[in-house]
Scaffold this motif. Structure first.
Motif, mmCIF file in Angstrom:
data_model
loop_
_atom_site.group_PDB
_atom_site.id
_atom_site.type_symbol
_atom_site.label_atom_id
_atom_site.label_comp_id
_atom_site.label_asym_id
_atom_site.label_seq_id
_atom_site.Cartn_x
_atom_site.Cartn_y
_atom_site.Cartn_z
ATOM 1 N N ALA A 1 96.185 53.828 117.510
ATOM 2 C CA ALA A 1 97.076 55.157 118.231
ATOM 3 C C ALA A 1 97.569 56.841 117.477
ATOM 4 C CB ALA A 1 97.672 54.546 119.119
ATOM 5 N N CYS B 1 96.527 59.179 122.317
ATOM 6 C CA CYS B 1 95.362 59.185 121.698
ATOM 7 C C CYS B 1 94.721 58.097 120.917
ATOM 8 C CB CYS B 1 95.350 60.109 121.173
ATOM 9 S SG CYS B 1 95.579 61.939 122.417
ATOM 10 N N MET B 2 94.071 58.332 120.667
ATOM 11 C CA MET B 2 93.025 56.388 120.035
ATOM 12 C C MET B 2 92.317 57.662 118.660
ATOM 13 S SD MET B 2 94.087 53.683 121.158
ATOM 14 C CE MET B 2 91.847 52.765 120.276
ATOM 15 N N VAL C 1 102.993 52.766 123.278
ATOM 16 C CA VAL C 1 101.597 53.774 123.828
ATOM 17 C C VAL C 1 101.640 54.431 124.983
ATOM 18 C CG1 VAL C 1 99.951 54.127 122.391
ATOM 19 C CG2 VAL C 1 102.088 52.761 121.267
ATOM 20 N N ILE D 1 94.925 57.732 125.589
ATOM 21 C CA ILE D 1 94.586 56.651 125.430
ATOM 22 C C ILE D 1 94.091 56.096 127.376
ATOM 23 C CG2 ILE D 1 96.449 54.535 126.406
ATOM 24 C CD1 ILE D 1 95.754 55.026 123.412
ATOM 25 N N HIS E 1 93.818 50.673 129.113
ATOM 26 C CA HIS E 1 94.712 51.383 128.339
ATOM 27 C C HIS E 1 94.206 51.051 127.110
ATOM 28 C CE1 HIS E 1 97.994 51.786 125.777
ATOM 29 N NE2 HIS E 1 98.692 52.080 126.436
ATOM 30 N N LYS E 2 93.825 52.163 126.607
ATOM 31 C CA LYS E 2 92.418 52.110 125.776
ATOM 32 C C LYS E 2 93.298 51.072 124.441
ATOM 33 C CE LYS E 2 89.228 55.938 126.754
ATOM 34 N NZ LYS E 2 88.346 54.698 127.472
ATOM 35 N N TYR E 3 93.810 51.505 123.878
ATOM 36 C CA TYR E 3 95.097 50.588 122.298
ATOM 37 C C TYR E 3 94.898 49.204 123.155
ATOM 38 C CZ TYR E 3 98.657 49.874 119.101
ATOM 39 O OH TYR E 3 99.163 49.552 118.284
#
Length: 433
Positions: A123, A205-206, A200, A149, A102-104
């Motif tokens: 985010a 998105c990031m 989120v 994300i 989960h990128k965030y």
């Protein structure tokens, strides 16, 4: 002792051949779970149905289930903790995996211990018409990079240099983000998430500060709490574009930079609590500013690197995944292969779209593989393929073939690839309208 049963999600012929060469492979039996086409050649991921199918296959097996592994990014990577928990086989916990994928959540976790080595980020909701303003309020200005994300490969990642770029990217994201957000949200529902992360979800998105430089990947694993980075692979791009040209192993980065990347890797993976599984961490080294950036963490070995490790070290680093899945310390050799250096090349075209009207014949490929011993050529297209339908592509080009080669020097490796590429013939018909 009976053979140990190792189940591989999406097992295909390419992976089976390398698995059979692993140390101890004569004592293992490799079994496929879910057909490879369901995870390799599609952008549709009905993950709940895939989990049910995998469970049915494993429940129907008459013998002992000793290990479950996979080498793909989403959805395979996120399925493994759920399957391994059900069948009591070793792997990382779902929450520690999501702190990477989960990128965030991953950036929030990285900021806690290695904040000086990550870009500014925020985010945003791509369906929010004021998203661009919110990104600016977070302190990010042109140029910046946007991505979902959760994504797979380089899809739906865009460099944003202007409001027009952002508008075009948002249009694509709104159209396609659901392909991954919906199945990823199913996975999130199975996990214990902090409120700030749960808010989120996969539809977000990031936006991140642009980072760059010499890109590489640290391949590693954690066994009983010990983080072991065992190899660094360089990722070299085509000039002036984001598309990858080739991966090279071993890395040619300065030794002190490699050592620092290993140190950062150990710090973050320990902090995350990731254990008893393989991973890789992608970094940039900005040589001008002498600054290291952490790009992202992947919760698997890189399939693209398997042949590189086999050529240089003597065995595919699938050895790491299988040993860990069996609950044992990986038995990975070093520098016992036939080559000093190895590369995976991406034979690309930079078209908007086209239909393939000619591909190299089986006889042509066989002749090239005989001309360059150890070479492996894997076509990614066939007659009639429309390039825009290819899965797992970046936003700027199409990979027509993947080519693995080994050599005794960097110069010889590039010279051999150049000669091989000049002998590959594809033809196309332009797509009108």
């Amino acid at each position: 002792m009976d053979a140990r049963n190792v189940f591989v999600v999406g097992l295909n012929a390419f992976n089976r051949e390398r698995l059979e060469h692993l140390r101890g492979a004569s004592e293992y039996r490799f079994h496929g779970v879910i057909e490879p086409e369901a995870v390799y050649d599609t952008e549709i991921f009905p993950i709940e149905a895939m989990l049910n199918q995998a469970t049915a296959q494993l429940d129907a097996f008459a013998g002992r289930i000793d290990a479950i592994v996979g080498y793909m990014d989403f959805p395979v990577s996120t399925m493994l903790p759920l399957l391994c928990e059900r069948y009591a086989t070793p792997t990382a916990s779902l929450e520690s995996l999501l702190k990477c994928e989960h990128k965030y959540w991953s950036r929030l976790t990285q900021r806690e211990v290695i904040g000086n080595y990550i870009p500014r980020f925020t985010a945003f909701d791509p369906f929010d018409d004021s998203a661009l303003s919110r990104i600016g309020e977070a302190g990010l200005y042109f140029p910046f990079f946007v991505k979902p994300i959760k994504s797979s490969g380089s899809r739906l990642g865009f460099r944003i240099d202007s409001p027009e770029d952002f508008g075009a990217a948002i249009a694509r994201l709104r159209e396609d983000i659901g392909l991954i957000s919906e199945p990823f949200n199913f996975i999130l529902e199975q996990a214990n998430l902090p409120d700030a992360v749960r808010a989120v979800d996969g539809g977000f998105c990031m936006a991140e500060e642009i980072i760059g430089g010499w890109q590489c990947t640290v391949e590693g694993y954690v066994f009983q709490g010990e983080v072991v980075p065992y190899g660094i692979v360089d990722s070299i791009r085509y000039p002036q574009v984001l598309s990858f040209f080739y991966y090279r192993y071993p890395s040619r980065l300065p030794t002190h930079i490699q050592d620092k990347m290993r140190e950062l890797t150990t710090t973050i993976m320990t902090h995350i609590g990731y254990d008893n599984a393989a991973f890789n961490v992608e970094f940039f080294w900005d040589e001008v500013q002498n600054r290291i950036w952490l790009l992202e963490i992947n919760t698997r070995i890189s399939q693209s690197h398997c042949d590189l490790f086999e050529k240089v070290d003597g065995v595919s680093h699938q050895q790491v995944s299988v040993d860990l899945a069996l609950g044992q310390r990986p038995d990975m050799p070093t520098a016992e292969g036939a080559y000093e250096v190895a590369g995976k090349f991406f034979y690309r075209v930079f078209f908007v779209d086209a239909v393939v009207t000619r591909v190299p014949s089986v006889q042509e490929i066989d002749a090239l593989q005989q001309r360059f011993p150890g070479c492996v050529i894997a076509l990614q297209v066939g007659l009639g393929t429309r390039l825009s339908t290819l899965p797992e592509q970046d936003s700027y080009s199409f990979a027509l073939a993947h080519i693995w080669m080994g050599a005794d020097s960097d110069e010889a490796l590039l010279a051999d690839y150049t000669a091989l590429a000049e002998s590959l013939t594809f033809e196309f018909e332009e797509v009108i309208g």
